[in-house]
Every structure is written in structure tokens, then in C-alpha cells.
Design an enzyme around this catalytic site. Structure first.
Site, mmCIF file in Angstrom:
data_model
loop_
_atom_site.group_PDB
_atom_site.id
_atom_site.type_symbol
_atom_site.label_atom_id
_atom_site.label_comp_id
_atom_site.label_asym_id
_atom_site.label_seq_id
_atom_site.Cartn_x
_atom_site.Cartn_y
_atom_site.Cartn_z
ATOM 1 N N VAL A 1 0.829 -1.202 0.000
ATOM 2 C CA VAL A 1 0.000 0.000 0.000
ATOM 3 C C VAL A 1 0.869 1.260 0.000
ATOM 4 O O VAL A 1 0.657 2.178 -0.792
ATOM 5 C CB VAL A 1 -0.966 0.009 1.208
ATOM 6 C CG1 VAL A 1 -1.754 1.311 1.241
ATOM 7 C CG2 VAL A 1 -1.909 -1.181 1.130
ATOM 8 N N LYS B 1 10.657 -0.420 8.742
ATOM 9 C CA LYS B 1 11.140 -1.282 9.812
ATOM 10 C C LYS B 1 12.461 -1.944 9.419
ATOM 11 O O LYS B 1 13.354 -2.069 10.238
ATOM 12 C CB LYS B 1 10.078 -2.358 10.062
ATOM 13 C CG LYS B 1 9.900 -2.751 11.512
ATOM 14 C CD LYS B 1 8.625 -3.563 11.652
ATOM 15 C CE LYS B 1 8.845 -4.797 12.480
ATOM 16 N NZ LYS B 1 7.650 -5.655 12.487
ATOM 17 N N LYS C 1 -7.208 -1.142 10.058
ATOM 18 C CA LYS C 1 -8.545 -1.467 10.578
ATOM 19 C C LYS C 1 -8.524 -2.032 11.995
ATOM 20 O O LYS C 1 -9.334 -1.673 12.820
ATOM 21 C CB LYS C 1 -9.257 -2.446 9.662
ATOM 22 C CG LYS C 1 -8.351 -3.499 9.085
ATOM 23 C CD LYS C 1 -8.608 -3.655 7.605
ATOM 24 C CE LYS C 1 -7.376 -4.206 6.935
ATOM 25 N NZ LYS C 1 -7.369 -4.034 5.500
ATOM 26 N N GLY D 1 -2.122 -13.908 -4.013
ATOM 27 C CA GLY D 1 -1.850 -12.764 -3.149
ATOM 28 C C GLY D 1 -3.091 -12.167 -2.502
ATOM 29 O O GLY D 1 -3.074 -11.053 -2.010
ATOM 30 N N ASP E 1 -10.817 -9.926 10.498
ATOM 31 C CA ASP E 1 -10.672 -8.718 9.684
ATOM 32 C C ASP E 1 -12.035 -8.079 9.416
ATOM 33 O O ASP E 1 -12.203 -6.864 9.532
ATOM 34 C CB ASP E 1 -9.988 -9.082 8.359
ATOM 35 C CG ASP E 1 -9.851 -7.881 7.449
ATOM 36 O OD1 ASP E 1 -8.986 -7.037 7.735
ATOM 37 O OD2 ASP E 1 -10.619 -7.779 6.472
ATOM 38 N N LYS F 1 -13.482 -4.253 10.723
ATOM 39 C CA LYS F 1 -14.044 -3.203 9.866
ATOM 40 C C LYS F 1 -15.465 -2.858 10.304
ATOM 41 O O LYS F 1 -15.868 -1.694 10.323
ATOM 42 C CB LYS F 1 -14.054 -3.665 8.413
ATOM 43 C CG LYS F 1 -12.661 -3.810 7.822
ATOM 44 C CD LYS F 1 -12.707 -4.568 6.506
ATOM 45 C CE LYS F 1 -11.314 -4.712 5.907
ATOM 46 N NZ LYS F 1 -11.277 -5.727 4.838
#
Lengths: 418, 418
Positions: free
Chosen positions: A17, A41, A99, A181, A195, A199
Site C-alpha cells: 500500500v 522497519k 482497521k 496474493g 478482519d 471493519k
């Protein structure tokens, strides 16, 4: 008159992203937004951007007075919260895609927004390219939002689509999702519904002013769904989708959960296949709206971040209207759901806890029943997601408290029992 | 910090939309917006609101210093332009739903916005409850919008749906639409495509920075579509929809038109039935997005006006990014379209103007062919919409200039002609 300010960005995270955003910004000079520094990182990784852009020291970004916007697209929840809260305290506006972090820290984040008066935008955190938060904020007023149901997790939707369209079993479909992916190497966050419920937690805030911890919302994923469930669904002309939904009941309270559901072919959500997301909103004035788009991936997520950056230029901020300008709604568990449950052994299913059972099928190894349960049963107990037991909601699943007696009588009459 | 100002509204028009807005505002006190005065044309009519709210003198609204927002939802284009331009000159922000007026006066309206720095918002003018303008403004940057296609007229879509699903002929379907209030008593604005091309005119501005008069855009409606066309479509597993579309070609210019089209059943637009509208946007980053909702009617339109009012509170204005921050795109007619044409007599169709013809069917009273035409032919001549001749685009209709030779050769080979 031009209210546009130059955005000087400190970016946290340069994964798919972050890198997508970097590329998009290079292609959209009209936004007047530039990335001054990127905090990462692992400094050793080869990256397709100049070395001097990167640092591993978060304070270089958080304390830079030039940087007026922090964009945070890292994976870990607690460091993300640390970054976001420090940024707001340091007077910077924030755009985030985390999220889990937002779901778990919403009360503190609301406090920080109030205290600082700064914008904290996170359209990318739910349904990526679908502007769902903005629409809930701008288009619907409290009294008017009848219901919202959505497919908010692309990985599970991809797996279910492949189970249906290509008759793959769950493991094969998951493997394919990972190869393409669409699922993490540890897929449990997606597959088991974490997940999606994350959200849903903050979408409930924008939709109904509800603030709950994710683990107070009943949810499961698709981990127990079998090829035989898909076969039953196909026979009944249904799809199976992992659906996040919320509905205002007659008593003014809100029923909300994230559970697999049978979906009719003419339902808007049946249209949502593979890794796509979709949101159906029913309201008093706008009537029925349906939004569809990619819910994940580098560019769709980055494009949502971009739209937040664009909104920052005219000082846009979420108003949380349903929370602050109205009496927020309350969640309720005081209703019933019609469910399909498949299982390996009758002993796993407490039959006496059903209000009534309409169908049972014991002829195959994998058995199933269709019946009605108090929602409280799902909230309090977990037999329905243990022992490889699979629960799928019926298409019109919610039965309100006030209707239950009438429906029970009618159903038992139909079955010839009374 | 709170940037919200109190909105004191002068409302022009108290038809279905104006009255809808009045009711909605009464139910949404959180908006801090109140209607101070309503200007109407016919004072005698019985209205469900206090008498003292109404006036027939537009200047009472336009010159009232208390009124900071003019909302204009009247039917006539020229008076609407007069109201909107005076309001902007008098320092008031404006929300409008007058598609025809906006389509015809966009250059002047752009000038007035620049000159005054005031907001002029009109989300309600296209697709009502679908936030299409806002999305085009916020989500897409110039280089990235590959194509947009949409069903922007609910009346014609309702008629076509009934022709398909209930096998009504055009006149029966139109009558039903009128009975249900989905078509005007003079339906030609909808049926002949004027309404759709008006909307498309300014959507092209937001999508691609193109400014054209509506009559420079090739369009027709559904007035010549026959039951036999629907039968051919059904045989080929297509629907017929009136589709507004725009596509960026390889040469960087934009092809745009509003014409009936065969739509595959798995196309997003096939999903859009009855009086609903739908918009499919393909872009480089957000990929494919689909928006669906009611495109007309009292409350859906009023809810779009409401969202514009809500946006005024944080000084939102359209930036016309594709027009001002980029080199605007140009329309081109330099491409080819694959078309189906049905007609009563061969003499109505200039066969020699086709690049090639792939099918011809002369066996019935109503004859048809499938062939490829230079788009310029549609722009320059009108035989294709006269004499009851019906033109319907093929599903992948656009053939770019650079591809035409190769495709022609291939097609003629397939037909065994060369």
C-alpha cells in the site's frame, strides 16, 4: 479564495500500500502532496525509491514541523496506534488504513480528535476503493438508515467464489487465494472473520453511532464451510457469502453481526464475486444503494488514502453525526435468527436450544438442519462454530422478538406438528 | 474548532423534490439548516406547509441578506439559470438539481464560480442518490480514468426492463411508467435521450474536463426500439440499456455518446433494472467501481440535495480538477462502432457507408443487420434514428482507428469473403 494547503507527508510503511501510494502521488501532481520521509522497519530491503527518503526513526517524522500529515499504512496494530496518537498530539492530521488498530482503539481516537480538532481519516481501512465511510457520514441521518449489509473481506469472498464456481474445496480455494496474493500466509485473520469484524466495528460507529469492542460483536468466518454446504446452497439456488450486517429493529435498537449467509441470486451481494467488496444500504430517503469495488490490494487501498488526502485539503473531518448529534443507537441481542447448521455428529448440536427446527437431514455423513435460534444463544455459546460445525444464516434471517410467536405457530402448523 | 455554519435556505420550487427536501430537513435537525422562504409559481395550490413560508417574488429570496444558500429545484431551464446566476452574484452559495440548465450553461456557471469563489453544487442533477460527481471529483485523477459508463435515466430503464421482463411493447411499457410516475406526461425528454445527454454533458466535465454543448454529443433514446429488437437481444443473451459512456482512447482523446446498447448478462449494468441508475467506472488505481441507486424521485433527489447542503457546511466546492489542474481531454469522433440496426425497409439504410457488415436478416417484416460504422457517420447523419430505424450498439462497440484494418480483415476472413 483557495483553501488548499500543501500537504507534506510523513509516511509509515512501504509495503504494497505504501509503495502504491508513493507511485500514485508521483503521478498526481495536482494534489499538491509530497512525501517528505518514509519510516520503515527493515532498512536493508531493496526499494524502488531514493535511499534518502527512508528512515527507521519514527520521531524524525513525528517531530518534523514541516510534516503536516502522517499517513500510516503499517500492519501492526499497537505501533500504529502509538504513531497515530502521537501524530495527533503533535498537531498533525492523520490518514490511516489500520482497521484492527481503529477497531480496537476507537474510543481513544475519538477523544484525540475532539481534543485536538484535527482530522483523522481512514476510508482505506474498510472496503478500500468503495467510499463507504464518507457515504455513511454524508448521506444518511440517524433515523433513516434501515439497514446496511456488506461483503467487507475480499479474501474470504474469493475463496467462497472459487468453492462455488469451480467446485474447489476450502483448502484448494485458500491455496489459490494465497498464490494470487489475496490471502496472507497466516490467513486466519481473514478466514476466521477477524478482519471483517474489525471493519464492521467502526462502520457501525459511522452508521449508527455504536461504539463496541470487536469481540462484543458476534462473528465467525468461513473456516468450517464444507463442499457439502455449497452443494446444499446450490440446490436451493443460493450463494454463500460472509456478510457483515446491521439492521434497525422495531424497538429502535440495532442487530449487528458478521456471519456466513445464504444469498439469493437476485440479491445485490450475489453480484459481488472473487476479491471484490460490496455494500448495500437501505434508507428512508435514498432508498436502496449499492456500492461495489475492490476492497483490498495495493492501488485500490492507496487510491482510498489518496481520496482522504484530497479531502484534507478542504479541512474535511468525520463528524460522527450519529454519535454526537443524535442519541446513538444501542446494540441488541434480543431477536432471533433462522439458521442452517451442518455438522459431523448430532451430539455437537444442542437441539433443545432451538425455538423450532424446520428441516433435518441425517442421511449423509455430513448432516444438517434448518431452525430458529435466539441470537443470545450465538452470543453466549460457541458450539455452533466448534467441532467443525458450520452455521449459515438463512436469507431473511432476522426475526424480531415481536414476531416470534406468530412465526413459530405458523411454521409448526406447516410442518403438521400442531 | 468547528467550521460549521448555520445554513439559511431560500428554496425555489416546491414540487416533489422541493417538498421532499422540506420534509427531510424537518427530520434532520443535526444539519443546522432551515428553509426561510420558498419561491413558487402558483400561489393558489394547496401545500402541506405554513402559508407564510411561500412567496412568488424571487427577489425576496435573492436579496435577503439572511439567506446564505439558494436551493433551486424548479423545472424550467432559463428561469433556473437566472436564479442561480443572480444568487451567486449576490454572494449566496447554490445547490441545484436542474440538469438541463447546468448542461446548457456550464461555461457561464464555471465563470461565475471562479469570479465569486462560491460553491455551486449539483449532485442531485445526475443519478440522484448515487454520489457520482463527488466520486469523479475526489477519486479519479485525469490520467487514470479509463472509462465510465452509466445508466443515468430511470424512466427509459424502467421501460426497457418491462419490455424485457414482461414482454410489454414500448407503448404499454411507457404507459405503465407514466402511471407509476416514472415518466412525464410529455415523456420525450426522457425517451428520446435528451435528459440523459444533459446529465452526460456535465459528467464529462467532471470525468475528463470536457466542456461541450449537449447537442455536440451523439445521442438518441429508446423511441425506436421494437419488441423484435428485444427478441433478438434475448436470443443473443443480451439486455438492451440506454447507456451513456465515455472512454479514453489510445490517442489520449475521449469517445463519448449516449446510445442504446446490448449488455451482457454479466455486465454490471445488466444488474440495473427498473427505475434504478448505475455507474461503472474503470480506472488505473481503484480498478473497477460500480455505484447503484435510485436516480430520480422525490426523496432520492432530495437526499442528494441534502448531501450537498451537508458539504457546504465545510466549504466544499467542486474543483473541476480535470479542467483546471490538467490539460483537459478532447472529444474525438475518430473511431468506429459496431452496431445492430433494425429497420422496416432496406432503402432506409445506406449499406455502402458501412465499413463492413457481419450479419443481415431480411426474412421478417422487421429486418436487421450487424455491421461496423465510422462514428463520424452517426454524428453527421441521422438516417440511423429516422424512419423508425433502431440502432443498438454491440457490447464491445468501440473500435479504435488503429485497429480497424486488422479487424476488418479478420472479420471478412471469418465470413469467407476474402
Amino acid at each position: 479564495m483557495d483553501a488548499h494547503k500543501q500537504l507534506t507527508i510523513g509516511l509509515f510503511g512501504f509495503g504494497v500500500v505504501g509503495e502504491g501510494l508513493f507511485k500514485i502521488l508521483q503521478q498526481t501532481p495536482s494534489l499538491k502532496a509530497s512525501i517528505k520521509k518514509v519510516c520503515i522497519k527493515h532498512p536493508g530491503k531493496k526499494r524502488d525509491a531514493p535511499d534518502e527518503l527512508f528512515t527507521t526513526d519514527k520521531n524524525i517524522l513525528l517531530n518534523d514541523p514541516d510534516i503536516n500529515v502522517i499517513v500510516e499504512v503499517i500492519n501492526e496494530s499497537e505501533p500504529a496506534f502509538e504513531i497515530v496518537s502521537t501524530a495527533l498530539k503533535n498537531g498533525k492530521e492523520v490518514v490511516s488504513a489500520s482497521k484492527k488498530m481503529i477497531a480496537e482503539h476507537l474510543p481513544e481516537l475519538l477523544g484525540l480528535q475532539k481534543q485536538t480538532g484535527l482530522s483523522f481519516l481512514y476510508e482505506a481501512a474498510a472496503c478500500a476503493s468503495i467510499p463507504v465511510i464518507r457515504n455513511l457520514e454524508e448521506y444518511y441521518d440517524n433515523d433513516l438508515l434501515h439497514s446496511i449489509k456488506a461483503i467487507v473481506n475480499g479474501s474470504t469472498n474469493f475463496i467462497l467464489t472459487k468453492m462455488f464456481e469451480e467446485k474447489l474445496d476450502f483448502q484448494q480455494a485458500l491455496l489459490l487465494a494465497q498464490q494470487l496474493g489475496f490471502a496472507e500466509s497466516d490467513p486466519s485473520l481473514d478466514v476466521e472473520g477477524f478482519d471483517a469484524v474489525n471493519k464492521w466495528t467502526f462502520l457501525l460507529t459511522h452508521a449508527y453511532g455504536i461504539i463496541e469492542q470487536p469481540d462484543n460483536i458476534v462473528f465467525t468466518g468461513i473456516q468450517n464451510i464444507q463442499g457439502s454446504d455449497a452443494a446444499v446452497a446450490a440446490e436451493k439456488h443460493f450463494d454463500i457469502k460472509l456478510v457483515a450486517q446491521a439492521k434497525k429493529l422495531q424497538n429502535g435498537k440495532v442487530a449487528a453481526f458478521v456471519l456466513p449467509q445464504f444469498i439469493r441470486h437476485d440479491d445485490h451481494l450475489a453480484f459481488v464475486k472473487n476479491e471484490y467488496n460490496g455494500v448495500v444500504i437501505e434508507s428512508g430517503f435514498a432508498d436502496k444503494q449499492f456500492f461495489y469495488g475492490k476492497g483490498a490490494g495495493s492501488f485500490p487501498t492507496a487510491s482510498a488514502v489518496l481520496s482522504d488526502l484530497s479531502a484534507l485539503r478542504y479541512q474535511y473531518k468525520y463528524e460522527y453525526k450519529k454519535l454526537y448529534h443524535h442519541t446513538p443507537h444501542e446494540l441488541t441481542n434480543d431477536f432471533y435468527v433462522k439458521v442452517y447448521i451442518s455438522f459431523d455428529d448430532w451430539s455437537y448440536v444442542p437441539k433443545d436450544r432451538f425455538e423450532w427446527i424446520e428441516e433435518w437431514h441425517a442421511e449423509n455423513d455430513r448432516k444438517y438442519l434448518v431452525g430458529v435460534l435466539a441470537f443470545e444463544e450465538l452470543r453466549k455459546n460457541s458450539w455452533w462454530r466448534e467441532n467443525n460445525t458450520s452455521l449459515i444464516l438463512a436469507p431473511e434471517t432476522i426475526i424480531e422478538d415481536v414476531e416470534i410467536r406468530k412465526l413459530k405457530k405458523k411454521s409448526l402448523e406447516l410442518a403438521g406438528i400442531v
